[in-house]
Scaffold this active site. Structure first.
Site, PDB file in Angstrom:
ATOM      1  N   ARG A 188     143.487  55.854  61.014  1.00  0.00           N
ATOM      2  CA  ARG A 188     142.120  56.314  61.348  1.00  0.00           C
ATOM      3  C   ARG A 188     141.653  57.490  60.495  1.00  0.00           C
ATOM      4  NH1 ARG A 188     142.447  60.157  66.025  1.00  0.00           N
ATOM      5  NH2 ARG A 188     144.390  61.255  65.699  1.00  0.00           N
ATOM      6  N   ARG A 220     131.232  72.009  70.329  1.00  0.00           N
ATOM      7  CA  ARG A 220     131.142  73.469  70.245  1.00  0.00           C
ATOM      8  C   ARG A 220     130.679  74.070  71.571  1.00  0.00           C
ATOM      9  NH1 ARG A 220     131.102  76.105  65.808  1.00  0.00           N
ATOM     10  NH2 ARG A 220     131.964  77.559  67.296  1.00  0.00           N
ATOM     11  N   HIS A 221     130.134  73.226  72.440  1.00  0.00           N
ATOM     12  CA  HIS A 221     129.729  73.699  73.776  1.00  0.00           C
ATOM     13  C   HIS A 221     130.975  73.733  74.641  1.00  0.00           C
ATOM     14  CE1 HIS A 221     125.436  73.748  72.870  1.00  0.00           C
ATOM     15  NE2 HIS A 221     125.818  72.879  71.961  1.00  0.00           N
ATOM     16  N   ARG A 222     131.626  74.899  74.599  1.00  0.00           N
ATOM     17  CA  ARG A 222     132.964  75.038  75.166  1.00  0.00           C
ATOM     18  C   ARG A 222     132.987  75.093  76.667  1.00  0.00           C
ATOM     19  NH1 ARG A 222     133.159  80.383  71.878  1.00  0.00           N
ATOM     20  NH2 ARG A 222     130.981  80.137  72.475  1.00  0.00           N
ATOM     21  N   ARG A 270     119.998  72.166  71.763  1.00  0.00           N
ATOM     22  CA  ARG A 270     120.095  70.888  71.049  1.00  0.00           C
ATOM     23  C   ARG A 270     118.822  70.042  71.086  1.00  0.00           C
ATOM     24  NH1 ARG A 270     124.105  71.902  67.577  1.00  0.00           N
ATOM     25  NH2 ARG A 270     125.904  72.771  68.641  1.00  0.00           N
ATOM     26  N   LEU A 278     125.088  72.842  85.686  1.00  0.00           N
ATOM     27  CA  LEU A 278     123.671  72.849  85.293  1.00  0.00           C
ATOM     28  C   LEU A 278     123.303  74.051  84.427  1.00  0.00           C
ATOM     29  CD1 LEU A 278     120.905  71.472  85.534  1.00  0.00           C
ATOM     30  CD2 LEU A 278     120.554  72.711  87.679  1.00  0.00           C
ATOM     31  N   THR A 328     124.294  82.089  88.442  1.00  0.00           N
ATOM     32  CA  THR A 328     125.392  81.391  89.140  1.00  0.00           C
ATOM     33  C   THR A 328     124.932  80.326  90.138  1.00  0.00           C
ATOM     34  OG1 THR A 328     125.621  83.374  90.493  1.00  0.00           O
ATOM     35  CG2 THR A 328     127.269  83.034  88.776  1.00  0.00           C
ATOM     36  N   ARG A 335     144.569  57.316  68.634  1.00  0.00           N
ATOM     37  CA  ARG A 335     146.015  57.165  68.430  1.00  0.00           C
ATOM     38  C   ARG A 335     146.490  56.009  69.295  1.00  0.00           C
ATOM     39  NH1 ARG A 335     149.183  62.314  69.880  1.00  0.00           N
ATOM     40  NH2 ARG A 335     150.738  61.319  68.556  1.00  0.00           N
TER      41      ARG A 335
HETATM   42  C1  FAD Z   1     120.910  74.704  65.370  1.00  0.00           C
HETATM   43  C2  FAD Z   1     122.369  75.073  65.482  1.00  0.00           C
HETATM   44  C3  FAD Z   1     123.099  75.359  64.337  1.00  0.00           C
HETATM   45  C4  FAD Z   1     124.452  75.699  64.427  1.00  0.00           C
HETATM   46  N1  FAD Z   1     125.172  75.943  63.290  1.00  0.00           N
HETATM   47  C5  FAD Z   1     126.498  76.235  63.358  1.00  0.00           C
HETATM   48  C6  FAD Z   1     127.273  76.467  62.187  1.00  0.00           C
HETATM   49  O1  FAD Z   1     126.774  76.411  61.066  1.00  0.00           O
HETATM   50  N2  FAD Z   1     128.604  76.739  62.327  1.00  0.00           N
HETATM   51  C7  FAD Z   1     129.193  76.824  63.555  1.00  0.00           C
HETATM   52  O2  FAD Z   1     130.394  77.090  63.623  1.00  0.00           O
HETATM   53  N3  FAD Z   1     128.478  76.629  64.675  1.00  0.00           N
HETATM   54  C8  FAD Z   1     127.166  76.330  64.622  1.00  0.00           C
HETATM   55  N4  FAD Z   1     126.456  76.100  65.780  1.00  0.00           N
HETATM   56  C9  FAD Z   1     127.147  76.162  67.083  1.00  0.00           C
HETATM   57  C10 FAD Z   1     126.819  77.469  67.849  1.00  0.00           C
HETATM   58  O3  FAD Z   1     127.272  78.597  67.142  1.00  0.00           O
HETATM   59  C11 FAD Z   1     127.466  77.434  69.252  1.00  0.00           C
HETATM   60  O4  FAD Z   1     128.874  77.377  69.096  1.00  0.00           O
HETATM   61  C12 FAD Z   1     127.046  76.229  70.050  1.00  0.00           C
HETATM   62  O5  FAD Z   1     125.648  76.082  70.012  1.00  0.00           O
HETATM   63  C13 FAD Z   1     127.516  76.380  71.488  1.00  0.00           C
HETATM   64  O6  FAD Z   1     126.746  77.370  72.113  1.00  0.00           O
HETATM   65  P1  FAD Z   1     127.357  78.355  73.183  1.00  0.00           P
HETATM   66  O7  FAD Z   1     128.478  79.144  72.590  1.00  0.00           O
HETATM   67  O8  FAD Z   1     126.225  79.116  73.794  1.00  0.00           O
HETATM   68  O9  FAD Z   1     127.911  77.307  74.290  1.00  0.00           O
HETATM   69  P2  FAD Z   1     129.293  77.319  75.095  1.00  0.00           P
HETATM   70  O10 FAD Z   1     130.449  77.241  74.170  1.00  0.00           O
HETATM   71  O11 FAD Z   1     129.169  76.245  76.122  1.00  0.00           O
HETATM   72  O12 FAD Z   1     129.338  78.701  75.794  1.00  0.00           O
HETATM   73  C14 FAD Z   1     128.375  79.047  76.798  1.00  0.00           C
HETATM   74  C15 FAD Z   1     128.353  80.546  76.906  1.00  0.00           C
HETATM   75  O13 FAD Z   1     129.636  80.970  77.373  1.00  0.00           O
HETATM   76  C16 FAD Z   1     130.008  82.178  76.713  1.00  0.00           C
HETATM   77  N5  FAD Z   1     131.252  81.942  75.986  1.00  0.00           N
HETATM   78  C17 FAD Z   1     131.910  80.754  75.821  1.00  0.00           C
HETATM   79  N6  FAD Z   1     133.045  80.948  75.137  1.00  0.00           N
HETATM   80  C18 FAD Z   1     133.093  82.260  74.832  1.00  0.00           C
HETATM   81  C19 FAD Z   1     134.007  83.069  74.122  1.00  0.00           C
HETATM   82  N7  FAD Z   1     135.119  82.593  73.584  1.00  0.00           N
HETATM   83  N8  FAD Z   1     133.742  84.385  74.016  1.00  0.00           N
HETATM   84  C20 FAD Z   1     132.613  84.923  74.561  1.00  0.00           C
HETATM   85  N9  FAD Z   1     131.701  84.211  75.251  1.00  0.00           N
HETATM   86  C21 FAD Z   1     131.934  82.887  75.379  1.00  0.00           C
HETATM   87  C22 FAD Z   1     128.850  82.572  75.815  1.00  0.00           C
HETATM   88  O14 FAD Z   1     127.988  83.413  76.528  1.00  0.00           O
HETATM   89  C23 FAD Z   1     128.159  81.279  75.569  1.00  0.00           C
HETATM   90  O15 FAD Z   1     126.778  81.409  75.255  1.00  0.00           O
HETATM   91  C24 FAD Z   1     125.104  75.772  65.716  1.00  0.00           C
HETATM   92  C25 FAD Z   1     124.339  75.491  66.853  1.00  0.00           C
HETATM   93  C26 FAD Z   1     123.003  75.154  66.767  1.00  0.00           C
HETATM   94  C27 FAD Z   1     122.237  74.848  68.023  1.00  0.00           C
END
Ligand code: FAD
Length: 300
Positions: A194, A100-102, A221, A211, A77, A112
């Site tokens: 689009r 995907r980095h939520r 990445r 961070l 934290t 749009r």
């Molecule tokens: C080399 C590579 C290949 C990949 N291939 C695929 C693929 O084929 N298909 C695909 O769909 N994705 C793929 N991904 C995406 C991957 O599965 C992750 O979604 C992405 O890397 C984001 O990582 P993250 O969830 O740790 O990050 P963030 O979404 O930023 O989340 C950070 C952390 O917060 C927590 N968190 C966030 N949201 C939730 C939640 N809803 N529930 C529980 N904990 C949560 C988790 O601890 C998570 O590690 C790939 C990623 C990489 C790097």
């Protein structure tokens, strides 16, 4: 205090990052990254951590040691006290992976509301590679492909992009400057036109992240398993982060980026090897993939 404090505002600042604030760092053929704003620095991490330990800022060496300790013990934290905001221009297929980095905030260019620009990512000929046989998700950078085949791929990308963009303009009935082509036509809405554009088309967004989550993004990445194109962005971002929080970056490199997690069974194998035992795949108890990963790691 391991980093600067702005004497006018009393805020923790990072002089090295201030020097490149708003500066555009080019990525790929039309993309860029620039830092729009940030909050906090290495000292902010230390300050936050010391709240939990009940004492004020210490000497530089102790502060560095504390950051190192926090990183190595996954005391996450304090790293969330630092935030950074980027303006990024990137191809849509890179954006699909990025979003995907939520655990971060996005605000994207609206196709749009506004016209899409005539900018499409076309790889360099040296970046065109065949499908990897070992990594089903990736390509084998550096593996041989004929110049003709690579050049043909570039020609197809370029021609299709240009054709789709012309169709886009025809559908909205506007040229790039917004002048109407044919006054007898209404032109369809931008949000519909689009949908025919390819995913190498560039988009833009503002992206704000703390961070801790940014280190997660970088470690995933910048890795060789990530697609080359998003890796180029992660590398530029990491160079920026090193300027912003040098001590946290040093700790991140030591405990995350250059570190490796082993499973319990893999650790048992390592312990036995360290004791001089002769272990092969069969006696290791690991499956084929685990054994391959372990031996590749030690032989690299
Ligand atoms: C080399 C590579 C290949 C990949 N291939 C695929 C693929 O084929 N298909 C695909 O769909 N994705 C793929 N991904 C995406 C991957 O599965 C992750 O979604 C992405 O890397 C984001 O990582 P993250 O969830 O740790 O990050 P963030 O979404 O930023 O989340 C950070 C952390 O917060 C927590 N968190 C966030 N949201 C939730 C939640 N809803 N529930 C529980 N904990 C949560 C988790 O601890 C998570 O590690 C790939 C990623 C990489 C790097």
């Amino acid at each position: 205090m391991i980093q600067g404090e702005d004497t006018q505002t009393g805020r923790n600042t990072s002089p090295q990052l201030d020097k490149i604030l708003h500066q555009q760092h080019n990525v790929l053929d039309h993309g860029f990254i620039r830092v729009v704003d940030y909050m906090g620095n290495d000292s902010s991490i230390v300050q936050a951590a010391r709240v939990s330990y009940g004492s004020g800022t210490k000497k530089v060496n102790e502060d560095k040691g504390l950051i190192n300790y926090l990183m190595s013990h996954r005391h996450n934290t304090p790293f969330e006290m630092c935030e950074i905001k980027f303006h990024v221009k990137l191809p849509i297929f890179v954006a699909r992976q990025w979003i995907r980095h939520r655990s971060s905030s996005y605000n994207e260019y609206s196709a749009r509301y506004s016209m899409m620009e005539d900018e499409f990512y076309i790889p360099e000929i040296s970046d065109i590679s065949p499908q990897s046989s070992s990594n089903h998700q990736g390509r084998n950078i550096g593996e041989k492909i004929s110049v003709e085949e690579a050049q043909n791929a570039i020609d197809v990308f370029s021609q299709d992009s240009a054709k789709c963009y012309q169709h886009y303009l025809d559908l909205i009935n506007n040229d790039k400057e917004g002048n109407t082509f044919d006054n007898s036509k209404a032109g369809i809405a931008r949000e519909l036109a689009r949908i025919n554009l390819p995913v190498n088309c560039y988009t833009q967004w503002y992206w704000k992240i703390n961070l801790h989550n940014l280190f997660n993004f970088i470690s995933l990445r910048i890795d060789s398993h990530a697609q080359y194109e998003i890796r180029k962005y992660a590398e530029v971002i990491y160079d920026i982060v090193k300027k912003w929080v040098p001590y946290a970056s040093e700790a991140f490199e030591k405990h995350r980026l250059n570190a490796k997690n082993f499973s319990g069974p893999a650790l048992e194998v390592i312990k036995k090897m360290a004791n001089g035992d002769n272990i092969d795949e069969e006696s290791s108890g690991l499956n084929k993939r685990e054994w391959k990963e372990l031996t590749e790691f030690f032989n690299k």
